[in-house]
Design a protein around this motif. Structure first.
Motif, PDB file in Angstrom:
ATOM      1  N   ARG A 126      -5.637  12.594   1.555  1.00 39.27           N
ATOM      2  CA  ARG A 126      -4.566  11.652   0.799  1.00 39.27           C
ATOM      3  C   ARG A 126      -5.106  10.628   0.019  1.00 39.27           C
ATOM      4  O   ARG A 126      -6.477   9.907   0.411  1.00 39.27           O
ATOM      5  CB  ARG A 126      -3.606  11.069   1.889  1.00 39.27           C
ATOM      6  CG  ARG A 126      -3.080  12.259   2.830  1.00 39.27           C
ATOM      7  CD  ARG A 126      -1.822  12.718   1.870  1.00 39.27           C
ATOM      8  NE  ARG A 126      -1.095  13.852   2.724  1.00 39.27           N
ATOM      9  CZ  ARG A 126      -1.299  14.976   2.821  1.00 39.27           C
ATOM     10  NH1 ARG A 126      -2.512  15.431   2.337  1.00 39.27           N
ATOM     11  NH2 ARG A 126      -0.643  15.692   3.556  1.00 39.27           N
ATOM     12  N   THR A 127      -4.444  10.130  -0.949  1.00 39.77           N
ATOM     13  CA  THR A 127      -5.089   8.608  -1.683  1.00 39.77           C
ATOM     14  C   THR A 127      -4.111   7.573  -1.260  1.00 39.77           C
ATOM     15  O   THR A 127      -2.998   7.746  -1.386  1.00 39.77           O
ATOM     16  CB  THR A 127      -4.895   9.009  -3.265  1.00 39.77           C
ATOM     17  OG1 THR A 127      -5.722  10.031  -3.530  1.00 39.77           O
ATOM     18  CG2 THR A 127      -5.363   7.866  -3.944  1.00 39.77           C
ATOM     19  N   LEU A 128      -5.019   6.380  -0.713  1.00 39.79           N
ATOM     20  CA  LEU A 128      -4.310   5.266  -0.478  1.00 39.79           C
ATOM     21  C   LEU A 128      -4.411   4.380  -1.902  1.00 39.79           C
ATOM     22  O   LEU A 128      -5.458   4.212  -2.485  1.00 39.79           O
ATOM     23  CB  LEU A 128      -4.902   4.384   0.508  1.00 39.79           C
ATOM     24  CG  LEU A 128      -4.879   5.159   1.793  1.00 39.79           C
ATOM     25  CD1 LEU A 128      -5.937   4.362   2.921  1.00 39.79           C
ATOM     26  CD2 LEU A 128      -3.343   5.500   2.387  1.00 39.79           C
ATOM     27  N   TYR A 151     -14.875   1.199   5.868  1.00 34.84           N
ATOM     28  CA  TYR A 151     -14.295  -0.090   4.880  1.00 34.84           C
ATOM     29  C   TYR A 151     -14.578   0.536   3.603  1.00 34.84           C
ATOM     30  O   TYR A 151     -15.591   1.101   3.268  1.00 34.84           O
ATOM     31  CB  TYR A 151     -15.302  -0.986   5.345  1.00 34.84           C
ATOM     32  CG  TYR A 151     -14.956  -1.836   6.555  1.00 34.84           C
ATOM     33  CD1 TYR A 151     -14.212  -2.500   7.013  1.00 34.84           C
ATOM     34  CD2 TYR A 151     -16.252  -1.034   7.822  1.00 34.84           C
ATOM     35  CE1 TYR A 151     -14.139  -3.014   8.067  1.00 34.84           C
ATOM     36  CE2 TYR A 151     -15.943  -1.390   8.956  1.00 34.84           C
ATOM     37  CZ  TYR A 151     -15.171  -2.651   9.290  1.00 34.84           C
ATOM     38  OH  TYR A 151     -14.821  -2.959  10.407  1.00 34.84           O
ATOM     39  N   ARG A 152     -13.356   0.452   2.865  1.00 33.84           N
ATOM     40  CA  ARG A 152     -13.485   0.640   1.533  1.00 33.84           C
ATOM     41  C   ARG A 152     -13.244  -0.285   0.432  1.00 33.84           C
ATOM     42  O   ARG A 152     -12.120  -1.029   0.639  1.00 33.84           O
ATOM     43  CB  ARG A 152     -12.458   2.046   1.201  1.00 33.84           C
ATOM     44  CG  ARG A 152     -12.789   3.398   1.876  1.00 33.84           C
ATOM     45  CD  ARG A 152     -13.861   4.061   1.573  1.00 33.84           C
ATOM     46  NE  ARG A 152     -14.281   5.256   2.271  1.00 33.84           N
ATOM     47  CZ  ARG A 152     -13.739   6.390   2.107  1.00 33.84           C
ATOM     48  NH1 ARG A 152     -12.476   6.636   1.264  1.00 33.84           N
ATOM     49  NH2 ARG A 152     -13.862   7.471   2.827  1.00 33.84           N
ATOM     50  N   SER A 153     -13.839  -0.524  -0.418  1.00 34.84           N
ATOM     51  CA  SER A 153     -13.662  -1.401  -1.584  1.00 34.84           C
ATOM     52  C   SER A 153     -12.368  -0.995  -2.616  1.00 34.84           C
ATOM     53  O   SER A 153     -12.575   0.053  -3.053  1.00 34.84           O
ATOM     54  CB  SER A 153     -14.980  -1.719  -2.238  1.00 34.84           C
ATOM     55  OG  SER A 153     -14.396  -2.610  -3.345  1.00 34.84           O
ATOM     56  N   LEU A 154     -11.429  -1.794  -3.044  1.00 32.49           N
ATOM     57  CA  LEU A 154     -10.393  -1.481  -3.967  1.00 32.49           C
ATOM     58  C   LEU A 154     -10.426  -2.439  -4.739  1.00 32.49           C
ATOM     59  O   LEU A 154     -10.567  -3.643  -4.582  1.00 32.49           O
ATOM     60  CB  LEU A 154      -9.214  -1.778  -3.055  1.00 32.49           C
ATOM     61  CG  LEU A 154      -8.932  -0.636  -1.886  1.00 32.49           C
ATOM     62  CD1 LEU A 154      -7.710  -1.062  -1.075  1.00 32.49           C
ATOM     63  CD2 LEU A 154      -9.127   1.038  -2.115  1.00 32.49           C
ATOM     64  N   GLU A 155     -10.567  -1.738  -6.175  1.00 35.49           N
ATOM     65  CA  GLU A 155     -10.792  -3.094  -7.375  1.00 35.49           C
ATOM     66  C   GLU A 155     -10.014  -2.593  -8.571  1.00 35.49           C
ATOM     67  O   GLU A 155      -9.964  -1.329  -8.770  1.00 35.49           O
ATOM     68  CB  GLU A 155     -12.236  -2.951  -7.624  1.00 35.49           C
ATOM     69  CG  GLU A 155     -13.307  -3.682  -6.671  1.00 35.49           C
ATOM     70  CD  GLU A 155     -14.448  -3.751  -7.227  1.00 35.49           C
ATOM     71  OE1 GLU A 155     -14.725  -4.052  -8.327  1.00 35.49           O
ATOM     72  OE2 GLU A 155     -15.685  -3.765  -6.513  1.00 35.49           O
ATOM     73  N   GLY A 156      -9.249  -3.505  -8.811  1.00 36.89           N
ATOM     74  CA  GLY A 156      -8.286  -3.098 -10.102  1.00 36.89           C
ATOM     75  C   GLY A 156      -7.630  -4.378 -10.663  1.00 36.89           C
ATOM     76  O   GLY A 156      -7.268  -5.007  -9.675  1.00 36.89           O
ATOM     77  N   SER A 157      -7.325  -4.332 -12.075  1.00 38.07           N
ATOM     78  CA  SER A 157      -6.512  -5.344 -12.506  1.00 38.07           C
ATOM     79  C   SER A 157      -7.046  -6.945 -12.219  1.00 38.07           C
ATOM     80  O   SER A 157      -6.375  -7.861 -12.010  1.00 38.07           O
ATOM     81  CB  SER A 157      -5.069  -5.461 -12.195  1.00 38.07           C
ATOM     82  OG  SER A 157      -4.422  -4.365 -12.451  1.00 38.07           O
ATOM     83  N   LEU A 173      -4.091  -2.338  -7.837  1.00 39.16           N
ATOM     84  CA  LEU A 173      -5.384  -3.121  -7.434  1.00 39.16           C
ATOM     85  C   LEU A 173      -6.575  -2.199  -6.715  1.00 39.16           C
ATOM     86  O   LEU A 173      -7.369  -2.759  -6.470  1.00 39.16           O
ATOM     87  CB  LEU A 173      -4.765  -4.124  -6.308  1.00 39.16           C
ATOM     88  CG  LEU A 173      -3.724  -4.941  -6.593  1.00 39.16           C
ATOM     89  CD1 LEU A 173      -3.515  -5.910  -5.544  1.00 39.16           C
ATOM     90  CD2 LEU A 173      -4.333  -6.183  -7.616  1.00 39.16           C
ATOM     91  N   GLY A 174      -6.358  -0.953  -7.034  1.00 37.03           N
ATOM     92  CA  GLY A 174      -7.369  -0.050  -6.635  1.00 37.03           C
ATOM     93  C   GLY A 174      -7.089   1.166  -5.607  1.00 37.03           C
ATOM     94  O   GLY A 174      -5.702   1.357  -5.115  1.00 37.03           O
ATOM     95  N   ALA A 175      -7.582   2.348  -5.562  1.00 37.06           N
ATOM     96  CA  ALA A 175      -7.114   3.302  -4.864  1.00 37.06           C
ATOM     97  C   ALA A 175      -8.497   3.880  -4.095  1.00 37.06           C
ATOM     98  O   ALA A 175      -9.796   3.782  -4.608  1.00 37.06           O
ATOM     99  CB  ALA A 175      -6.591   4.523  -5.556  1.00 37.06           C
ATOM    100  N   THR A 176      -8.553   4.795  -2.951  1.00 37.69           N
ATOM    101  CA  THR A 176      -9.343   5.320  -2.152  1.00 37.69           C
ATOM    102  C   THR A 176      -8.963   6.687  -1.831  1.00 37.69           C
ATOM    103  O   THR A 176      -7.694   6.584  -1.308  1.00 37.69           O
ATOM    104  CB  THR A 176     -10.002   4.347  -1.110  1.00 37.69           C
ATOM    105  OG1 THR A 176     -11.119   5.096  -0.948  1.00 37.69           O
ATOM    106  CG2 THR A 176      -9.084   4.320  -0.137  1.00 37.69           C
ATOM    107  N   LEU A 177      -9.687   7.532  -1.599  1.00 40.93           N
ATOM    108  CA  LEU A 177      -9.219   9.136  -1.028  1.00 40.93           C
ATOM    109  C   LEU A 177      -9.697   9.001   0.362  1.00 40.93           C
ATOM    110  O   LEU A 177     -10.835   8.802   0.667  1.00 40.93           O
ATOM    111  CB  LEU A 177     -10.114  10.106  -2.000  1.00 40.93           C
ATOM    112  CG  LEU A 177      -9.786  11.539  -1.555  1.00 40.93           C
ATOM    113  CD1 LEU A 177      -8.387  11.787  -1.856  1.00 40.93           C
ATOM    114  CD2 LEU A 177     -10.688  12.413  -2.202  1.00 40.93           C
ATOM    115  N   LEU A 195       0.980  -1.231  -0.159  1.00 40.24           N
ATOM    116  CA  LEU A 195       0.028   0.000  -0.182  1.00 40.24           C
ATOM    117  C   LEU A 195       0.923   1.235   0.019  1.00 40.24           C
ATOM    118  O   LEU A 195       2.004   1.356   0.813  1.00 40.24           O
ATOM    119  CB  LEU A 195      -0.901   0.136   1.360  1.00 40.24           C
ATOM    120  CG  LEU A 195      -1.731   1.160   1.313  1.00 40.24           C
ATOM    121  CD1 LEU A 195      -3.034   0.793   0.300  1.00 40.24           C
ATOM    122  CD2 LEU A 195      -2.540   1.187   2.879  1.00 40.24           C
ATOM    123  N   ASN A 196       0.446   2.164  -0.885  1.00 37.49           N
ATOM    124  CA  ASN A 196       1.198   3.550  -0.844  1.00 37.49           C
ATOM    125  C   ASN A 196       0.188   4.430  -0.524  1.00 37.49           C
ATOM    126  O   ASN A 196      -1.051   4.416  -0.602  1.00 37.49           O
ATOM    127  CB  ASN A 196       1.552   3.757  -2.430  1.00 37.49           C
ATOM    128  CG  ASN A 196       2.768   3.055  -2.709  1.00 37.49           C
ATOM    129  OD1 ASN A 196       3.654   2.282  -1.882  1.00 37.49           O
ATOM    130  ND2 ASN A 196       3.240   3.260  -3.994  1.00 37.49           N
TER     131      ASN A 196
END
Length: 169
Positions: A118-120, A150-156, A134-138, A70-71
């Motif tokens: 900030r964006t995770l 609780y945030r959903s992260l979706e990608g690739s 794999l996804g991002a959230t603000l 995670l960045n």
């Protein structure tokens, strides 16, 4: 100086204040000196911290598992790795895996002002080529004091849920 020379005590006072402001700017590198100018000072920034809790994998993005990390985007727009911590480059993730994220909470990049955001971003580390997003959230500082988010992260092709809180510091 005397009034006969055309310079009043008020002129001397104004010049003295101007010299003091100029000296303070030169000495301290201050661009605006409200103290000397008599203007109000800016309110101090109220800081909060993103507290990482856990990451749940619902579906990995590739093969039998992902190598997740995670960045966070800092105030200057730089990507800073915050999880996993302790010098580990990634955590293996697959369907049903739940990983605690508290080992990343010591990173100062998780601190922000209450009025900031900030964006995770979750990534899958690849040996060859670029890493997969794999996804991002603000996350905003004004989420402080709310319940666990609780945030959903979706990608690739991957589907994850990240849990975090924003706490006052």
């Amino acid at each position: 100086m005397t009034p006969a020379s055309g310079v009043t005590k008020g002129d001397i006072h104004m010049r003295t204040n101007r010299i003091a402001r100029t000296a303070a700017v030169a000495l301290f590198g201050l661009g605006s000196l409200g103290v000397f100018a008599g203007t109000a000072q800016a309110e101090p920034i109220d800081y909060v911290k993103i507290e990482l809790l856990q990451l749940t994998c619902h579906q990995q993005s590739e093969g039998d598992h992902d190598e997740a990390y995670l960045n966070i985007t800092d105030a200057n727009g730089n990507q800073i790795k915050v999880w996993p911590g302790n010098g580990i480059s990634y955590q293996t993730m697959g369907p049903g895996y739940v990983r605690g994220m508290t080992d990343g909470n010591g990173n100062t990049a998780l601190i922000l002002g209450r009025e900031q955001a900030r964006t995770l971003t979750l990534w899958d580390k690849d040996t060859f080529g670029g890493d997969d997003k794999l996804g991002a959230t603000l996350v905003t500082g004004n989420e402080v004091g709310a319940e666990t988010q609780y945030r959903s992260l979706e990608g690739s092709g991957g589907v994850y849920t990240i849990a975090y809180r924003v706490i006052d510091i």
